[in-house]
Structure formats: C-alpha cells, structure tokens
Design a protein around this motif. Sequence first.
Motif, PDB file in Angstrom:
ATOM      1  N   GLY A 130       0.810  -1.208   0.000  1.00 47.67           N
ATOM      2  CA  GLY A 130       0.000   0.000   0.000  1.00 47.67           C
ATOM      3  C   GLY A 130       0.842   1.256   0.000  1.00 47.67           C
ATOM      4  N   VAL A 131       0.172   2.383   0.223  1.00 46.21           N
ATOM      5  CA  VAL A 131       0.814   3.700   0.213  1.00 46.21           C
ATOM      6  C   VAL A 131       0.515   4.384   1.535  1.00 46.21           C
ATOM      7  CG1 VAL A 131       0.888   5.949  -0.928  1.00 46.21           C
ATOM      8  CG2 VAL A 131       0.552   3.884  -2.289  1.00 46.21           C
ATOM      9  N   ASN A 132       1.562   4.976   2.142  1.00 50.41           N
ATOM     10  CA  ASN A 132       1.393   5.702   3.391  1.00 50.41           C
ATOM     11  C   ASN A 132       2.476   6.766   3.470  1.00 50.41           C
ATOM     12  OD1 ASN A 132       1.763   6.380   6.299  1.00 50.41           O
ATOM     13  ND2 ASN A 132       0.132   4.878   6.532  1.00 50.41           N
ATOM     14  N   ALA A 133       2.112   7.975   3.832  1.00 48.62           N
ATOM     15  CA  ALA A 133       3.063   9.085   3.900  1.00 48.62           C
ATOM     16  C   ALA A 133       4.191   8.842   4.897  1.00 48.62           C
ATOM     17  CB  ALA A 133       2.325  10.374   4.256  1.00 48.62           C
ATOM     18  N   SER A 134       3.990   7.976   5.881  1.00 48.58           N
ATOM     19  CA  SER A 134       5.012   7.762   6.911  1.00 48.58           C
ATOM     20  C   SER A 134       6.293   7.139   6.367  1.00 48.58           C
ATOM     21  CB  SER A 134       4.462   6.889   8.037  1.00 48.58           C
ATOM     22  OG  SER A 134       4.195   5.595   7.564  1.00 48.58           O
ATOM     23  N   CYS A 135       6.221   6.507   5.206  1.00 45.90           N
ATOM     24  CA  CYS A 135       7.413   5.880   4.632  1.00 45.90           C
ATOM     25  C   CYS A 135       8.001   6.679   3.477  1.00 45.90           C
ATOM     26  CB  CYS A 135       7.091   4.453   4.181  1.00 45.90           C
ATOM     27  SG  CYS A 135       6.891   3.321   5.566  1.00 45.90           S
ATOM     28  N   GLY A 136       7.533   7.895   3.251  1.00 46.44           N
ATOM     29  CA  GLY A 136       8.080   8.759   2.216  1.00 46.44           C
ATOM     30  C   GLY A 136       7.745   8.269   0.826  1.00 46.44           C
ATOM     31  N   GLY A 137       8.405   8.851  -0.160  1.00 44.92           N
ATOM     32  CA  GLY A 137       8.156   8.471  -1.544  1.00 44.92           C
ATOM     33  C   GLY A 137       6.935   9.182  -2.099  1.00 44.92           C
ATOM     34  N   GLY A 138       6.634   8.894  -3.350  1.00 38.91           N
ATOM     35  CA  GLY A 138       5.493   9.506  -4.010  1.00 38.91           C
ATOM     36  C   GLY A 138       4.178   8.951  -3.499  1.00 38.91           C
ATOM     37  N   SER A 139       3.117   9.663  -3.790  1.00 41.03           N
ATOM     38  CA  SER A 139       1.805   9.243  -3.305  1.00 41.03           C
ATOM     39  C   SER A 139       1.198   8.127  -4.145  1.00 41.03           C
ATOM     40  CB  SER A 139       0.864  10.445  -3.279  1.00 41.03           C
ATOM     41  OG  SER A 139       0.701  10.956  -4.587  1.00 41.03           O
ATOM     42  N   LEU A 140       1.808   7.799  -5.286  1.00 39.92           N
ATOM     43  CA  LEU A 140       1.255   6.755  -6.144  1.00 39.92           C
ATOM     44  C   LEU A 140       1.978   5.421  -6.011  1.00 39.92           C
ATOM     45  CD1 LEU A 140       0.734   8.817  -9.417  1.00 39.92           C
ATOM     46  CD2 LEU A 140      -0.969   8.228  -7.688  1.00 39.92           C
ATOM     47  N   SER A 141       3.241   5.483  -5.687  1.00 40.01           N
ATOM     48  CA  SER A 141       4.048   4.268  -5.637  1.00 40.01           C
ATOM     49  C   SER A 141       3.872   3.546  -4.302  1.00 40.01           C
ATOM     50  CB  SER A 141       5.518   4.637  -5.835  1.00 40.01           C
ATOM     51  OG  SER A 141       6.318   3.495  -5.829  1.00 40.01           O
ATOM     52  N   PRO A 142       3.594   2.240  -4.324  1.00 43.37           N
ATOM     53  CA  PRO A 142       3.489   1.500  -3.059  1.00 43.37           C
ATOM     54  C   PRO A 142       4.784   1.636  -2.253  1.00 43.37           C
ATOM     55  CG  PRO A 142       2.657   0.186  -4.874  1.00 43.37           C
ATOM     56  CD  PRO A 142       3.319   1.388  -5.474  1.00 43.37           C
ATOM     57  N   ASN A 143       4.648   2.048  -0.986  1.00 39.76           N
ATOM     58  CA  ASN A 143       5.832   2.254  -0.150  1.00 39.76           C
ATOM     59  C   ASN A 143       5.712   1.591   1.226  1.00 39.76           C
ATOM     60  OD1 ASN A 143       3.943   3.969   0.969  1.00 39.76           O
ATOM     61  ND2 ASN A 143       5.265   5.762   0.996  1.00 39.76           N
ATOM     62  N   ILE A 144       4.627   0.861   1.465  1.00 42.42           N
ATOM     63  CA  ILE A 144       4.510   0.078   2.688  1.00 42.42           C
ATOM     64  C   ILE A 144       4.068  -1.338   2.328  1.00 42.42           C
ATOM     65  CG2 ILE A 144       3.958   2.012   4.226  1.00 42.42           C
ATOM     66  CD1 ILE A 144       1.013   1.057   4.111  1.00 42.42           C
TER      67      ILE A 144
END
Length: 122
Positions: A51-65
């Motif tokens: 999924g995506v979550n602001a807490s792990c940085g990166g763009g808002s579209l790319s899965p980062n969690i």
Amino acid sequence: MRRFRTAGLAVLGAALFASVAASPAQASPGETRTVCANSMTPDGWVDVNWGVNASCGGGSLSPNIKMIKQLDGLPVGSQVNACATAQPPKGWIKLQTYYTSSCQAFVNPSFTPNAWLLQRAS
C-alpha cells in the motif's frame, strides 16, 4: 536515593531499548506487521499486502509500505495467501498462483500473477 534513581533509569532504558530493538523474528505465529517497503522481508515471514502511506516517504502513487506475516510456528496444513515479492520460507509449498491488486508492488502493474496460495508441508 541517588543509587535507586540511577538503577531505575538503567532498567527503564534497557526496557525501552529492548522494545525498539525487538526483531520481527520474535513475533507470534500468524502475527502481521506493517513496514516500509524498502525493508527486507525477514526469514520466516512473507509479504501479504502492499500500500501507500506518507510515513514511509516516496510519491503518493508508488506502493511504499507492506504488511508482512510471520509463518514460522504455524501448524502443518496451514494455508496463507502471500504476495510473490518474497520467497516462501522452507517447508511451505505453492499450491496456486494468481493476480490480486493487494499485492501490486509497482505503479504500472500488469495482470501477471503476483500472489500465491501457500501451504505448510513440513
């Protein structure tokens, strides 16, 4: 009195360090945790959701969690749906391969199978 305060602070500091330093390997069978996607999936665990979550940085579209699940200790015959982004632990076999949007680890996905139904064989 000062000696008691120093000893108390030392015990509190050790407890705090232990809680922060606790590794995923110390989890209960079947336990899930959410971690940043750039973290390696530990041995005995599998990825089960992206999924995506602001807490792990990166763009808002790319899965980062990703949500990971502890498989060590589950009984023989247990079945788990897992993302195909980390190899299953020893003793687990792939029963089925399929596509699911919950295992979409990239921005531009295809409908190529990206998940497995795993079963504990030994």
